[in-house]
Design a protein around this motif. Structure first.
Motif, PDB file in Angstrom:
ATOM      1  N   ARG A 229       0.817  -1.208   0.000  1.00  0.00           N
ATOM      2  CA  ARG A 229       0.000   0.000   0.000  1.00  0.00           C
ATOM      3  C   ARG A 229       0.857   1.268   0.000  1.00  0.00           C
ATOM      4  O   ARG A 229       0.492   2.269  -0.622  1.00  0.00           O
ATOM      5  CB  ARG A 229      -0.917   0.028   1.233  1.00  0.00           C
ATOM      6  CG  ARG A 229      -2.107  -0.870   1.117  1.00  0.00           C
ATOM      7  CD  ARG A 229      -3.065  -0.320   0.076  1.00  0.00           C
ATOM      8  NE  ARG A 229      -4.319  -1.022   0.083  1.00  0.00           N
ATOM      9  CZ  ARG A 229      -4.859  -1.578  -0.991  1.00  0.00           C
ATOM     10  NH1 ARG A 229      -4.242  -1.524  -2.141  1.00  0.00           N
ATOM     11  NH2 ARG A 229      -6.022  -2.179  -0.916  1.00  0.00           N
TER      12      ARG A 229
ATOM     13  N   THR B  49       3.017   1.254  -3.717  1.00  0.00           N
ATOM     14  CA  THR B  49       2.174   0.538  -4.674  1.00  0.00           C
ATOM     15  C   THR B  49       2.837   0.334  -6.033  1.00  0.00           C
ATOM     16  O   THR B  49       2.892  -0.785  -6.541  1.00  0.00           O
ATOM     17  CB  THR B  49       0.825   1.261  -4.850  1.00  0.00           C
ATOM     18  OG1 THR B  49       0.194   1.343  -3.576  1.00  0.00           O
ATOM     19  CG2 THR B  49      -0.071   0.515  -5.822  1.00  0.00           C
TER      20      THR B  49
ATOM     21  N   TYR C  79      -6.034  -5.102  -5.088  1.00  0.00           N
ATOM     22  CA  TYR C  79      -5.749  -4.060  -6.085  1.00  0.00           C
ATOM     23  C   TYR C  79      -6.665  -4.164  -7.285  1.00  0.00           C
ATOM     24  O   TYR C  79      -6.887  -3.185  -7.981  1.00  0.00           O
ATOM     25  CB  TYR C  79      -4.286  -4.141  -6.541  1.00  0.00           C
ATOM     26  CG  TYR C  79      -3.370  -3.566  -5.518  1.00  0.00           C
ATOM     27  CD1 TYR C  79      -3.234  -2.199  -5.363  1.00  0.00           C
ATOM     28  CD2 TYR C  79      -2.665  -4.388  -4.657  1.00  0.00           C
ATOM     29  CE1 TYR C  79      -2.423  -1.663  -4.387  1.00  0.00           C
ATOM     30  CE2 TYR C  79      -1.841  -3.863  -3.677  1.00  0.00           C
ATOM     31  CZ  TYR C  79      -1.734  -2.505  -3.556  1.00  0.00           C
ATOM     32  OH  TYR C  79      -0.937  -1.976  -2.586  1.00  0.00           O
TER      33      TYR C  79
ATOM     34  N   ASP D 258      -8.805  -1.341   5.064  1.00  0.00           N
ATOM     35  CA  ASP D 258      -7.463  -1.874   5.338  1.00  0.00           C
ATOM     36  C   ASP D 258      -7.474  -2.713   6.605  1.00  0.00           C
ATOM     37  O   ASP D 258      -6.880  -3.787   6.650  1.00  0.00           O
ATOM     38  CB  ASP D 258      -6.448  -0.734   5.483  1.00  0.00           C
ATOM     39  CG  ASP D 258      -6.092  -0.085   4.160  1.00  0.00           C
ATOM     40  OD1 ASP D 258      -6.390  -0.684   3.107  1.00  0.00           O
ATOM     41  OD2 ASP D 258      -5.516   1.009   4.174  1.00  0.00           O
TER      42      ASP D 258
END
Length: 195
Positions: free
Chosen positions: A100, A103, A170, A179
């Motif tokens: 994250r 990325t 993703y 999250d």
């Protein structure tokens, strides 16, 4: 090569790598262009090619740096826990958080494909092995009977499971999960996988 020449050469390589990392962080894998990277680094195209024979070698160098950064984070997560299952779950959370926070670099690790006849440099292979060794050590703490090929296969299976969940996030397959919830689900999956 004199000490001064060696230092200048290392500095050029470092600056080119930094420019390539910045290009990927900004525009992803598609942004890796030798001409633009040379310009951003402040060198000629020829200088870049003195250090990297082609764009594939440059991307591999960036990916090796990404592995190194990830390894540092994984080492911290591993050392922060004593229990093997806690270690595995911490490694999964750390992997997700790294993806994250980095990325485009993370996506480049898995999005770049070498031509079939292009050998993967040993340094890059070793970086991958080093990263997976954390999983292996934690797994052996849980299951001391695992060794050799059986351990290698189980490490790959555990990594593939965690990577799959992260990769699917993703692709918006887990779009409704925050999250925090996704991290909990990673912990759940790891616990069931290694029970």
């Amino acid at each position: 090569m004199s000490g001064l020449q060696q230092a200048k050469s290392e500095e050029t390589r470092r600056k080119v790598l930094e420019a390539a990392c910045e290009a990927i962080e900004t525009g992803g894998l598609a942004a890796v262009n030798i001409r633009n990277i040379a310009k951003e680094a402040g060198y000629s195209i020829g200088s870049v090619y003195k250090h990297f024979k082609d764009v594939d070698e440059l991307i591999i160098a960036v990916n090796t740096l990404t592995f190194s950064k990830m390894k540092d984070r994984m080492a911290e997560a591993f050392e922060a826990e004593d229990d093997p299952l806690d270690r595995l779950q911490a490694l999964a959370r750390t992997y997700y958080r790294f993806s994250r926070e980095n990325t485009k670099l993370w996506l480049t690790l898995f999005g770049h494909r070498l031509p079939e006849d292009y050998p993967t440099p040993e340094e890059h292979v070793q970086a991958n092995v080093d990263l997976l060794s954390f999983v292996g050590r934690a797994l052996q703490g849980l299951h001391p009977e695992l060794e050799g090929e059986e351990l290698t296969v189980r490490v790959k299976t555990c990594f593939a499971a965690v990577h799959g969940i992260v990769a699917l996030s993703y692709e918006r397959r887990f779009v409704s999960l925050s999250d925090e919830v996704l991290e909990r689900e990673l912990e759940f999956a790891v616990a069931r996988l290694v029970a």
